[in-house]
Design a protein around this motif. Structure first.
Motif, PDB file in Angstrom:
ATOM      1  N   MET A   1       0.822  -1.208   0.000  1.00  8.00           N
ATOM      2  CA  MET A   1       0.000   0.000   0.000  1.00  8.00           C
ATOM      3  C   MET A   1       0.860   1.263   0.000  1.00  8.00           C
ATOM      4  SD  MET A   1      -3.280  -0.926   2.415  1.00  8.00           S
ATOM      5  CE  MET A   1      -4.592  -1.973   1.786  1.00  8.00           C
ATOM      6  N   PHE A   2       1.971   1.212   0.731  1.00  7.89           N
ATOM      7  CA  PHE A   2       2.913   2.336   0.698  1.00  7.89           C
ATOM      8  C   PHE A   2       3.423   2.546  -0.730  1.00  7.89           C
ATOM      9  CE2 PHE A   2       3.757   2.181   5.411  1.00  7.89           C
ATOM     10  CZ  PHE A   2       3.609   3.544   5.632  1.00  7.89           C
ATOM     11  N   TRP A   3       3.725   1.437  -1.397  1.00  8.40           N
ATOM     12  CA  TRP A   3       4.239   1.545  -2.765  1.00  8.40           C
ATOM     13  C   TRP A   3       3.222   2.203  -3.691  1.00  8.40           C
ATOM     14  CZ3 TRP A   3       2.302  -0.061  -7.370  1.00  8.40           C
ATOM     15  CH2 TRP A   3       3.143   0.093  -8.473  1.00  8.40           C
ATOM     16  N   VAL A   4       1.946   1.832  -3.556  1.00  8.00           N
ATOM     17  CA  VAL A   4       0.911   2.401  -4.419  1.00  8.00           C
ATOM     18  C   VAL A   4       0.867   3.921  -4.269  1.00  8.00           C
ATOM     19  CG1 VAL A   4      -1.567   2.569  -4.808  1.00  8.00           C
ATOM     20  CG2 VAL A   4      -0.523   0.344  -4.543  1.00  8.00           C
ATOM     21  N   VAL A   5       0.989   4.395  -3.034  1.00  5.65           N
ATOM     22  CA  VAL A   5       1.023   5.841  -2.806  1.00  5.65           C
ATOM     23  C   VAL A   5       2.203   6.451  -3.565  1.00  5.65           C
ATOM     24  CG1 VAL A   5       1.378   7.654  -1.078  1.00  5.65           C
ATOM     25  CG2 VAL A   5      -0.108   5.710  -0.566  1.00  5.65           C
ATOM     26  N   GLY A   6       3.370   5.795  -3.450  1.00  4.85           N
ATOM     27  CA  GLY A   6       4.551   6.288  -4.140  1.00  4.85           C
ATOM     28  C   GLY A   6       4.383   6.324  -5.645  1.00  4.85           C
ATOM     29  N   GLN A   7       3.911   5.231  -6.234  1.00  3.73           N
ATOM     30  CA  GLN A   7       3.803   5.146  -7.692  1.00  3.73           C
ATOM     31  C   GLN A   7       2.679   6.020  -8.240  1.00  3.73           C
ATOM     32  OE1 GLN A   7       6.089   3.197  -9.654  1.00  3.73           O
ATOM     33  NE2 GLN A   7       5.245   4.744 -11.009  1.00  3.73           N
ATOM     34  N   ARG A   8       1.533   6.001  -7.566  1.00  7.01           N
ATOM     35  CA  ARG A   8       0.385   6.799  -8.032  1.00  7.01           C
ATOM     36  C   ARG A   8       0.748   8.273  -8.111  1.00  7.01           C
ATOM     37  NH1 ARG A   8      -2.476  10.218  -9.283  1.00  7.01           N
ATOM     38  NH2 ARG A   8      -4.634  10.652  -8.756  1.00  7.01           N
ATOM     39  N   PHE A   9       1.400   8.790  -7.074  1.00  7.13           N
ATOM     40  CA  PHE A   9       1.715  10.208  -7.065  1.00  7.13           C
ATOM     41  C   PHE A   9       2.947  10.545  -7.905  1.00  7.13           C
ATOM     42  CE2 PHE A   9      -0.973   9.985  -3.207  1.00  7.13           C
ATOM     43  CZ  PHE A   9      -1.930  10.904  -3.606  1.00  7.13           C
ATOM     44  N   GLN A  10       3.813   9.557  -8.150  1.00  9.26           N
ATOM     45  CA  GLN A  10       4.905   9.829  -9.085  1.00  9.26           C
ATOM     46  C   GLN A  10       4.348  10.007 -10.493  1.00  9.26           C
ATOM     47  OE1 GLN A  10       7.892   6.933 -10.726  1.00  9.26           O
ATOM     48  NE2 GLN A  10       9.298   8.079  -9.428  1.00  9.26           N
ATOM     49  N   PHE A  11       3.436   9.125 -10.898  1.00  7.05           N
ATOM     50  CA  PHE A  11       2.792   9.286 -12.198  1.00  7.05           C
ATOM     51  C   PHE A  11       2.080  10.642 -12.291  1.00  7.05           C
ATOM     52  CE2 PHE A  11       2.354   4.445 -12.912  1.00  7.05           C
ATOM     53  CZ  PHE A  11       3.467   4.428 -13.750  1.00  7.05           C
ATOM     54  N   ALA A  12       1.405  11.026 -11.204  1.00  6.04           N
ATOM     55  CA  ALA A  12       0.680  12.299 -11.202  1.00  6.04           C
ATOM     56  C   ALA A  12       1.642  13.486 -11.314  1.00  6.04           C
ATOM     57  CB  ALA A  12      -0.156  12.420  -9.929  1.00  6.04           C
ATOM     58  N   SER A  13       2.789  13.399 -10.648  1.00  8.80           N
ATOM     59  CA  SER A  13       3.753  14.500 -10.696  1.00  8.80           C
ATOM     60  C   SER A  13       4.385  14.618 -12.081  1.00  8.80           C
ATOM     61  CB  SER A  13       4.839  14.308  -9.631  1.00  8.80           C
ATOM     62  OG  SER A  13       5.579  13.126  -9.845  1.00  8.80           O
TER      63      SER A  13
ATOM     64  N   THR B   1      14.213  10.339  -7.404  1.00  7.52           N
ATOM     65  CA  THR B   1      15.307   9.449  -7.018  1.00  7.52           C
ATOM     66  C   THR B   1      16.143  10.043  -5.900  1.00  7.52           C
ATOM     67  OG1 THR B   1      15.436   8.528  -9.246  1.00  7.52           O
ATOM     68  CG2 THR B   1      17.373   8.255  -7.840  1.00  7.52           C
ATOM     69  N   GLY B   2      16.508  11.308  -6.052  1.00  6.23           N
ATOM     70  CA  GLY B   2      17.309  11.971  -5.021  1.00  6.23           C
ATOM     71  C   GLY B   2      16.614  11.997  -3.677  1.00  6.23           C
ATOM     72  N   MET B   3      15.313  12.276  -3.679  1.00 10.42           N
ATOM     73  CA  MET B   3      14.556  12.338  -2.432  1.00 10.42           C
ATOM     74  C   MET B   3      14.431  10.954  -1.787  1.00 10.42           C
ATOM     75  SD  MET B   3      11.705  15.083  -3.789  1.00 10.42           S
ATOM     76  CE  MET B   3      10.636  15.029  -2.349  1.00 10.42           C
ATOM     77  N   GLN B   4      14.254   9.927  -2.619  1.00 11.73           N
ATOM     78  CA  GLN B   4      14.159   8.567  -2.090  1.00 11.73           C
ATOM     79  C   GLN B   4      15.490   8.105  -1.503  1.00 11.73           C
ATOM     80  OE1 GLN B   4      12.205   5.706  -4.835  1.00 11.73           O
ATOM     81  NE2 GLN B   4      11.497   7.511  -5.929  1.00 11.73           N
ATOM     82  N   LEU B   5      16.574   8.430  -2.190  1.00 13.51           N
ATOM     83  CA  LEU B   5      17.897   8.071  -1.688  1.00 13.51           C
ATOM     84  C   LEU B   5      18.155   8.709  -0.337  1.00 13.51           C
ATOM     85  CD1 LEU B   5      20.017   8.358  -4.950  1.00 13.51           C
ATOM     86  CD2 LEU B   5      19.608   6.274  -3.650  1.00 13.51           C
TER      87      LEU B   5
ATOM     88  N   LEU C   1       5.049  15.147  -5.386  1.00 13.53           N
ATOM     89  CA  LEU C   1       6.261  14.337  -5.344  1.00 13.53           C
ATOM     90  C   LEU C   1       6.677  14.011  -3.914  1.00 13.53           C
ATOM     91  CD1 LEU C   1       8.429  12.991  -7.042  1.00 13.53           C
ATOM     92  CD2 LEU C   1       9.732  15.126  -6.972  1.00 13.53           C
ATOM     93  N   ILE C   2       6.437  14.929  -2.982  1.00  4.12           N
ATOM     94  CA  ILE C   2       6.742  14.665  -1.572  1.00  4.12           C
ATOM     95  C   ILE C   2       5.906  13.492  -1.068  1.00  4.12           C
ATOM     96  CG2 ILE C   2       6.531  15.585   0.773  1.00  4.12           C
ATOM     97  CD1 ILE C   2       7.284  18.322  -0.376  1.00  4.12           C
ATOM     98  N   LEU C   3       4.627  13.460  -1.438  1.00  2.00           N
ATOM     99  CA  LEU C   3       3.764  12.333  -1.062  1.00  2.00           C
ATOM    100  C   LEU C   3       4.280  11.030  -1.674  1.00  2.00           C
ATOM    101  CD1 LEU C   3       0.201  13.918  -1.489  1.00  2.00           C
ATOM    102  CD2 LEU C   3       1.361  13.346   0.657  1.00  2.00           C
ATOM    103  N   SER C   4       4.705  11.120  -2.924  1.00  2.77           N
ATOM    104  CA  SER C   4       5.254   9.947  -3.603  1.00  2.77           C
ATOM    105  C   SER C   4       6.485   9.418  -2.878  1.00  2.77           C
ATOM    106  CB  SER C   4       5.626  10.327  -5.049  1.00  2.77           C
ATOM    107  OG  SER C   4       6.366   9.292  -5.668  1.00  2.77           O
ATOM    108  N   THR C   5       7.368  10.316  -2.489  1.00  5.18           N
ATOM    109  CA  THR C   5       8.596   9.917  -1.804  1.00  5.18           C
ATOM    110  C   THR C   5       8.301   9.223  -0.482  1.00  5.18           C
ATOM    111  OG1 THR C   5       9.789  11.761  -2.816  1.00  5.18           O
ATOM    112  CG2 THR C   5      10.797  10.735  -0.878  1.00  5.18           C
ATOM    113  N   ALA C   6       7.348   9.770   0.274  1.00  8.01           N
ATOM    114  CA  ALA C   6       6.977   9.171   1.556  1.00  8.01           C
ATOM    115  C   ALA C   6       6.480   7.737   1.359  1.00  8.01           C
ATOM    116  CB  ALA C   6       5.895  10.016   2.236  1.00  8.01           C
ATOM    117  N   GLY C   7       5.704   7.523   0.295  1.00  3.96           N
ATOM    118  CA  GLY C   7       5.209   6.185   0.010  1.00  3.96           C
ATOM    119  C   GLY C   7       6.324   5.216  -0.341  1.00  3.96           C
ATOM    120  N   TYR C   8       7.221   5.642  -1.208  1.00  4.82           N
ATOM    121  CA  TYR C   8       8.331   4.777  -1.623  1.00  4.82           C
ATOM    122  C   TYR C   8       9.252   4.419  -0.453  1.00  4.82           C
ATOM    123  CZ  TYR C   8       7.551   5.144  -6.687  1.00  4.82           C
ATOM    124  OH  TYR C   8       7.041   5.032  -7.950  1.00  4.82           O
ATOM    125  N   VAL C   9       9.568   5.405   0.381  1.00  2.00           N
ATOM    126  CA  VAL C   9      10.450   5.153   1.520  1.00  2.00           C
ATOM    127  C   VAL C   9       9.792   4.173   2.489  1.00  2.00           C
ATOM    128  CG1 VAL C   9      11.584   6.181   3.536  1.00  2.00           C
ATOM    129  CG2 VAL C   9      11.673   7.345   1.325  1.00  2.00           C
ATOM    130  N   GLY C  10       8.508   4.365   2.754  1.00  2.00           N
ATOM    131  CA  GLY C  10       7.787   3.464   3.643  1.00  2.00           C
ATOM    132  C   GLY C  10       7.754   2.044   3.103  1.00  2.00           C
TER     133      GLY C  10
END
Length: 284
Positions: free
Chosen positions: A66-78, A92-96, A155-164
């Motif tokens: 579910m965290f991943w979906v937040v990351g991917q959905r909002f990355q596509f939106a951004s 990528t930089g924010m996720q790193l 993109l901030i929302l996307s990053t939070a999802g990917y990190v989680g």
């Protein structure tokens, strides 16, 4: 072996946004299609490997997905707001930065003074690279300040999802093969919830099943690399595939950029890759 797996993830994930843009559709259908592809991949894998899935693995996998979906959905939106060539290196930089921070503060993956010094320098280089990729050319920038601000917030929302998504499986020491089916179920459920209002059930969702299969290949490689080389190292190396999607956005998708912007974007990508490789050397 862990390094090879992380590089495989880089190749797969570095192609995803570029491939999804070529396949077409909006962020809703792209996200749903990916989750369907990931679910199909995980079901086939489950019957081949027959991993043991207990209640903890199942719950952690669902939440991670579910965290991943937040990351991917909002990355596509951004991407819809700022384009592939700008969003991918920034994301990528924010996720790193986020995963490295957790790796150090929570999992204590940097133990010696040398690792700490190299890691800090690497993060500074990554941040510098992200700044370079976001340089504007006022004479050739079609995105207004309001659109840019909205893109960054998404993109901030996307990053939070990917990190989680990455951190939670490491926190509970969930293995790669065990996690893949529960993760895919969480992705599919989360995908339905996040995209239902956008009417995603169309031909573009079917097309994007391919991106789900591509993502799944990279995902299992990442999950298998986590216990071998750690969060900071494996996730950092996996993100070096940005060069594929970033340059693809400029030269294949023909995103309008000035020579100045192209130069800064390429330089920023190189900085992020250098920083990611440096983080790889922080593994004890």
């Amino acid at each position: 072996m862990g390094i090879i797996l992380a590089v495989l993830t880089a190749v797969c994930w570095g192609s995803i946004v570029l491939v999804s843009q070529k396949l077409g559709g909006n962020s809703y259908s792209q996200t749903l299609g990916m989750t369907i592809g990931a679910l199909v991949f995980s079901i086939v894998t489950y019957f081949i490997v027959h991993p043991h899935i207990n209640s903890l693995v199942f719950i952690v996998g669902i939440v991670s997905g579910m965290f991943w979906v937040v990351g991917q959905r909002f990355q596509f939106a951004s991407v819809d707001h700022l384009g592939v060539s700008k969003i991918v290196p920034l994301s990528t930089g924010m996720q790193l930065f986020g995963t490295s921070l957790f790796g150090v503060l929570v999992f204590h993956e940097w133990k010696t003074s040398t690792e700490i010094i190299v890691g800090i320098i690497a993060i500074v280089i990554i941040i510098l690279g992200a700044v370079f990729t976001s340089v504007k050319d006022q004479a050739n920038d079609e995105s207004g300040s309001e659109q840019t601000s909205k893109g960054f917030l998404i993109l901030i929302l996307s990053t939070a999802g990917y990190v989680g998504y990455v951190v939670i499986v490491r926190w509970f020491n969930v293995g790669g093969w065990e996690a893949i089916l529960p993760q895919a179920l969480g992705m599919f459920i989360g995908g339905l919830l996040l995209t239902f209002s956008g009417k995603p059930f169309n031909k573009f969702a079917i097309r994007n099943i391919l991106t789900g299969l591509l993502w799944s290949t990279g995902n299992i490689a990442l999950l298998l690399s986590l216990p071998k080389i750690g969060v900071a190292t494996s996730f950092s190396l996996s993100q070096t595939g940005i060069i594929i999607s970033t340059l693809g956005g400029i030269f294949i998708l023909k995103e309008k950029k000035s020579k100045k912007q192209v130069g800064f974007i390429i330089a920023g990508c190189l900085f992020i890759i250098i920083g990611g490789v440096m983080l790889g050397f922080t593994k004890s």
